[in-house]
Design an enzyme around this catalytic site. Structure first.
Site, PDB file in Angstrom:
ATOM      1  N   HIS A 196       0.831  -1.217   0.000  1.00 58.28           N
ATOM      2  CA  HIS A 196       0.000   0.000   0.000  1.00 58.28           C
ATOM      3  C   HIS A 196       0.864   1.265   0.000  1.00 58.28           C
ATOM      4  O   HIS A 196       0.488   2.279   0.606  1.00 58.28           O
ATOM      5  CB  HIS A 196      -0.947   0.024   1.210  1.00 58.28           C
ATOM      6  CG  HIS A 196      -1.940  -1.102   1.233  1.00 58.28           C
ATOM      7  ND1 HIS A 196      -3.186  -0.997   0.680  1.00 58.28           N
ATOM      8  CD2 HIS A 196      -1.870  -2.354   1.733  1.00 58.28           C
ATOM      9  CE1 HIS A 196      -3.844  -2.138   0.853  1.00 58.28           C
ATOM     10  NE2 HIS A 196      -3.060  -2.975   1.476  1.00 58.28           N
ATOM     11  N   ASN A 198     -10.336  -2.870   2.359  1.00 59.56           N
ATOM     12  CA  ASN A 198     -10.018  -2.877   0.931  1.00 59.56           C
ATOM     13  C   ASN A 198     -11.289  -2.656   0.116  1.00 59.56           C
ATOM     14  O   ASN A 198     -12.387  -2.640   0.668  1.00 59.56           O
ATOM     15  CB  ASN A 198      -9.429  -4.235   0.529  1.00 59.56           C
ATOM     16  CG  ASN A 198      -7.944  -4.360   0.865  1.00 59.56           C
ATOM     17  OD1 ASN A 198      -7.278  -3.376   1.158  1.00 59.56           O
ATOM     18  ND2 ASN A 198      -7.441  -5.571   0.813  1.00 59.56           N
TER      19      ASN A 198
HETATM   20 FE1  HDE Z   1      -2.458  -4.762   5.543  1.00 59.89          FE
HETATM   21  N1  HDE Z   1      -0.651  -3.931   5.962  1.00 59.89           N
HETATM   22  N2  HDE Z   1      -1.771  -6.545   6.165  1.00 59.89           N
HETATM   23  N3  HDE Z   1      -4.190  -5.662   4.958  1.00 59.89           N
HETATM   24  N4  HDE Z   1      -3.141  -3.023   4.854  1.00 59.89           N
HETATM   25  C1  HDE Z   1      -0.332  -2.631   5.809  1.00 59.89           C
HETATM   26  O1  HDE Z   1       0.767  -1.318   7.386  1.00 59.89           O
HETATM   27  C2  HDE Z   1      -0.624  -6.746   6.835  1.00 59.89           C
HETATM   28  C3  HDE Z   1      -4.546  -6.952   5.171  1.00 59.89           C
HETATM   29  C4  HDE Z   1      -4.394  -2.748   4.396  1.00 59.89           C
HETATM   30  O2  HDE Z   1      -3.265   3.514   3.880  1.00 59.89           O
HETATM   31  C5  HDE Z   1       0.990  -2.288   6.401  1.00 59.89           C
HETATM   32  O3  HDE Z   1       1.059   0.898   7.734  1.00 59.89           O
HETATM   33  C6  HDE Z   1      -0.527  -8.131   7.255  1.00 59.89           C
HETATM   34  C7  HDE Z   1      -5.949  -7.164   4.946  1.00 59.89           C
HETATM   35  C8  HDE Z   1      -4.484  -1.369   4.016  1.00 59.89           C
HETATM   36  O4  HDE Z   1      -1.625   3.351   5.314  1.00 59.89           O
HETATM   37  C9  HDE Z   1       1.447  -3.600   7.050  1.00 59.89           C
HETATM   38  C10 HDE Z   1      -1.659  -8.746   6.804  1.00 59.89           C
HETATM   39  C11 HDE Z   1      -6.420  -5.924   4.580  1.00 59.89           C
HETATM   40  C12 HDE Z   1      -3.227  -0.824   4.279  1.00 59.89           C
HETATM   41  C13 HDE Z   1       0.321  -4.527   6.678  1.00 59.89           C
HETATM   42  C14 HDE Z   1      -2.443  -7.743   6.128  1.00 59.89           C
HETATM   43  C15 HDE Z   1      -5.326  -5.008   4.598  1.00 59.89           C
HETATM   44  C16 HDE Z   1      -2.415  -1.877   4.810  1.00 59.89           C
HETATM   45  C17 HDE Z   1       1.970  -1.650   5.482  1.00 59.89           C
HETATM   46  C18 HDE Z   1      -2.059 -10.192   6.947  1.00 59.89           C
HETATM   47  C19 HDE Z   1      -7.864  -5.566   4.193  1.00 59.89           C
HETATM   48  C20 HDE Z   1      -2.773   0.585   4.005  1.00 59.89           C
HETATM   49  C21 HDE Z   1       2.090  -0.208   5.939  1.00 59.89           C
HETATM   50  C22 HDE Z   1      -2.037 -10.682   8.288  1.00 59.89           C
HETATM   51  C23 HDE Z   1      -8.826  -5.785   5.244  1.00 59.89           C
HETATM   52  C24 HDE Z   1      -3.058   1.511   5.121  1.00 59.89           C
HETATM   53  C25 HDE Z   1       1.267  -0.103   7.093  1.00 59.89           C
HETATM   54  C26 HDE Z   1      -2.611   2.916   4.746  1.00 59.89           C
HETATM   55  C27 HDE Z   1      -1.109  -1.707   5.224  1.00 59.89           C
HETATM   56  C28 HDE Z   1       0.330  -5.803   7.074  1.00 59.89           C
HETATM   57  C29 HDE Z   1      -3.672  -8.053   5.502  1.00 59.89           C
HETATM   58  C30 HDE Z   1      -5.498  -3.635   4.254  1.00 59.89           C
HETATM   59  C31 HDE Z   1       2.812  -4.117   6.637  1.00 59.89           C
HETATM   60  C32 HDE Z   1       0.639  -8.744   8.012  1.00 59.89           C
HETATM   61  C33 HDE Z   1      -6.724  -8.470   5.101  1.00 59.89           C
HETATM   62  C34 HDE Z   1      -5.687  -0.649   3.441  1.00 59.89           C
HETATM   63  O5  HDE Z   1       1.522  -3.476   8.430  1.00 59.89           O
END
Ligand code: HDE
Length: 713
Positions: A98, A171
């Site tokens: 993202h 999402n």
């Molecule tokens: Fe994320 N995800 N994600 N994700 N995600 C990040 O956090 C992560 C997941 C989502 O505009 C990171 O600040 C793991 C699902 C959005 O700043 C990080 C897992 C969904 C955004 C991270 C998931 C998301 C992130 C990267 C599986 C939809 C952007 C930078 C366990 C429900 C937020 C940050 C923004 C961002 C990890 C799965 C949505 C690395 C480990 C499911 C919208 O922490």
């Protein structure tokens, strides 16, 4: 030449040297500043004085300190060193996923109280406006990648509630690709650029992605969403948002209800066509960011309805799937979406870095009355986001950055650490204590209104690494999604799979993917195999659990959720010297009355209309392709049109709009350009004098045209 400073004027450079020799500032406030003779007079007015970060006022922001006029620069130039050092550190690590995003401020307003289900004031106090900061993003590309690849879009909302910050980090698809947090690094590594070659940037059409998909059938449902037109949205203002996981509401009696969160765009859903998305990537890297910015600046504030699906544990037990599995959606026909609020984004951030880049979302940011479920993907996220902010923002005080700070009072005994910006008073930094005085109270627990987790009964006990048997079916919901689309939407989805697999170089990966598709539906697999020219169908891979049929859910369609409207859309009118200004005005007025923005495109930046009046264009034809617009019109003098019919930019302008199923208003002269492009006008092509007809057509794509243009799988 090298000895002379640029634009040297002997007189002024002598004056600078003289002043320096006399120990006087070379450029006193409000006077001419010396740049090796070049002088820039800037009115001082109410401008504050430029200073260093220590507050020392600068006399000269143009020249470094040198041992003599043409001598070396001195290490003691603390002003230069401070400025360059700060510049060198301007970037922070980009988000690992993202990274590319755009955000805006706004508010959430509750329209229906959920007090029966939750104590969260955000969702019980009807009419209250809660400030929000919402960031949209792509997932796979870096911060500098383009806005329009085929990808899922992040939809993250920070609610600054009176009870603390609540982050709904979702999402634009209601399902995710994996079931357990353990697989997230593998999934992301597979979709990101391949590590040896460093490409493709921001795209899933490559071997490692499909290798992982073909070996992990749990990904298929989300892959179907990504391959549908939802993966290539027209505008961030026209996407849905989903919290994906089940959460829990907790009411005043401590009872729990499961909830899934939904955002519905007021403008309806709209996507691009694949060929259009590809061309948009070249035409405007910032297409979505610019679109959001321009809408907000114009006062056309993007708006979403906020909805909830509520269900009890007993109801969940009767679903034919496990709602704790994030690869499963709950059809609206099974649990309706109740609209309970709305979100309006009405202010672009003042500073991209300070706000959009530094905002730190975390699904663990909850408020009383809302709790997690045991979704194993959500559980993993609760660790990940805090951890990532520590590395991205440099330490544990990132909550003090204005965009992250709660807007309600907050106090505790956490102290010190990197970049501490608050100055706590008193001698007490612990609790319990008896020493904090009224003058410097340090905070106490609040049993009555503090956060409480739902008191959940333990499960089947036993510690183990396990995937629940109830997560075993990976194929029923991709089938449900596919069967809920119109035939044209289905064909687009299959064309996208064929396209992506055509970019995969390893035949075994293509075959394994088709073999997995057989478990979703034999016909889907066959159509993809045909599209690839596969000689024989690969053997089926035995599924962990066979797919079953679910009743189609029309709510999963995209066209079904589009709105025939010009609200928030953009129409272009092509003009040239000699164009009829009255006709341009008539079109413009009619389109704007329906809520569209109107842009003038012309071969030159300024044209002379019939009668001699000058008209400035918003875009020059060569750099303003028709992919940027929802419908196009042209009002051209026949001679100009003839000249344009020999110009590729003009022919492509119409050919693309026609190919992208857009309404076209083409004057008689323009028929020459259409003919040059081999376009046979259909019912979606009208004369610009038929203003009302054109406006009606422009509200949707000309879907029936597609069959005449494209062979889809
Ligand atoms: Fe994320 N995800 N994600 N994700 N995600 C990040 O956090 C992560 C997941 C989502 O505009 C990171 O600040 C793991 C699902 C959005 O700043 C990080 C897992 C969904 C955004 C991270 C998931 C998301 C992130 C990267 C599986 C939809 C952007 C930078 C366990 C429900 C937020 C940050 C923004 C961002 C990890 C799965 C949505 C690395 C480990 C499911 C919208 O922490």
């Amino acid at each position: 030449m090298a000895r002379k400073a640029s634009g040297t004027s002997k007189a002024s450079s002598k004056a600078t040297t003289k002043a320096a020799a006399a120990g006087k500032p070379a450029a006193p406030d409000g006077s001419a500043t010396s740049r090796g003779g070049e002088t820039h007079q800037v009115a001082q007015g109410r401008q504050p004085a430029l200073t260093t970060n220590q507050g020392v006022v600068l006399a000269d922001n143009q020249n470094s300190l040198r041992a003599s006029t043409r001598g070396p620069t001195l290490l003691e130039d603390f002003i230069l060193r401070e400025k360059i050092t700060h510049f060198d550190h301007e970037r922070i690590p980009e988000r690992i996923v993202h990274a590319r995003g755009s955000a805006a401020h706004g508010y959430f307003e509750l329209t229906k109280s959920l007090s029966k289900f939750t104590t969260a004031k955000l969702l019980t106090d009807k009419g209250v406006r809660t400030p929000v900061f919402t960031r949209f993003s792509t997932v796979a590309g870096g911060a500098g990648s383009v806005d329009t690849p085929r990808d899922v879009r992040g939809f993250a909302v920070k609610f600054y509630t009176s009870e603390g910050n609540f982050d709904l980090v979702g999402n634009n698809f209601p399902v995710f690709a994996i079931q357990d947090a353990m697989k997230f690094p593998d999934f992301i590594h597979a979709v990101k650029m391949e590590p040896d070659r460093g490409f493709p940037q921001a795209g899933s059409a490559h071997d490692t992605f499909w290798d992982f998909v073909s070996l992990s059938p749990e990904t298929l449902h989300m892959v179907f969403w990504a391959m549908s037109d939802r993966g290539i949205p027209r505008s961030l203002r026209m996407i849905e948002g989903f919290g994906i996981h089940s959460f829990r509401f907790i009411n005043a009696a401590g009872e729990s209800t499961f909830v899934r969160f939904h955002w519905r765009p007021k403008l309806g859903l709209q996507s691009t066509l694949w060929d259009e998305a590809v061309k948009l990537q070249a035409a405007d890297n910032d297409f979505h960011r610019r679109d959001l910015f321009e809408a907000i600046q114009a006062g056309a504030f993007p708006e979403w309805d906020f909805g909830v699906q509520l269900f009890t544990e007993e109801e969940a037990d009767a679903f034919p799937f496990d709602h704790l599995d994030p690869t499963k959606l709950i059809p609206e026909e099974l649990v309706p979406v109740q609209i309970v609020g709305r979100m309006v984004l009405d202010r672009w951030p003042d500073n991209f870095f300070a706000e959009t880049e530094q905002v730190a979302y975390c699904p663990a940011n909850l408020i009383p009355g809302i709790d997690f479920s045991n979704d194993p993907l959500l559980q993993g996220r609760l660790f990940s986001y805090l951890d990532t902010q520590l590395s991205r923002l440099g330490g544990p005080n990132f909550h003090q950055i204005p965009v992250n700070a709660p807007k309600c009072p907050f106090a505790n005994h956490q102290r010190d650490a990197h970049m501490q910006t608050t100055v706590p008073k008193g001698r007490v930094a612990y609790e319990p204590n008896s020493l904090d005085a009224d003058s410097a109270p340090t905070g106490r627990e609040s049993p009555a209104r503090g956060y409480r987790h739902f008191n959940e009964a333990p499960g089947d006990g036993g510690k183990r690494r396990v995937r629940a048997e109830s997560f075993a079916d990976h194929f029923s919901q991709p089938r449900l999604f596919f069967n809920s689309q119109t035939p044209q939407e289905q064909a687009h989805l299959l064309a996208a799979i064929v396209f992506e697999l055509s970019k995969v170089g390893t035949p075994a990966i293509r075959e394994r993917t088709v073999a997995q598709l057989r478990n979703v539906d034999e016909d889907i697999a066959r159509r993809v195999a045909d599209g690839l020219g596969m000689a024989a169908m690969p053997a089926v891979i035995a599924p962990a659990a066979p797919a079953f049929d679910m009743a189609p859910s029309p709510a999963l369609g995209l066209v079904a959720k589009s709105k025939p409207t010009l609200d928030g859309r953009c129409i272009a009118i092509l003009v040239a010297d000699g164009s009829d200004g009255a006709q341009v005005d008539a079109l413009r007025k009619a389109a704007m009355a329906e809520g569209a923005a109107v842009k003038i495109v012309a071969p030159k930046v300024t044209v002379q209309l019939k009668g001699g009046k000058a008209l400035s264009a918003d875009g020059q034809l060569g750099g303003t392709p028709s992919v940027l617009f929802d419908a196009i019109a042209s009002v051209l003098d026949p001679a100009e049109a003839l000249a344009l019919s020999k110009q590729a930019a003009a022919v492509d302008w119409f050919r693309d709009a026609f190919g992208h199923l857009k309404a076209i208003a083409a004057c008689r002269g323009t028929q020459q350009i259409l003919a040059a492009g081999g376009i046979v006008p259909d019912a979606g092509v009208v004369d610009p004098k038929e203003v009302a007809r054109f406006i009606a057509l422009a509200k949707t794509r000309q879907w029936t045209r597609e069959a005449t243009l494209r062979a889809l799988p």
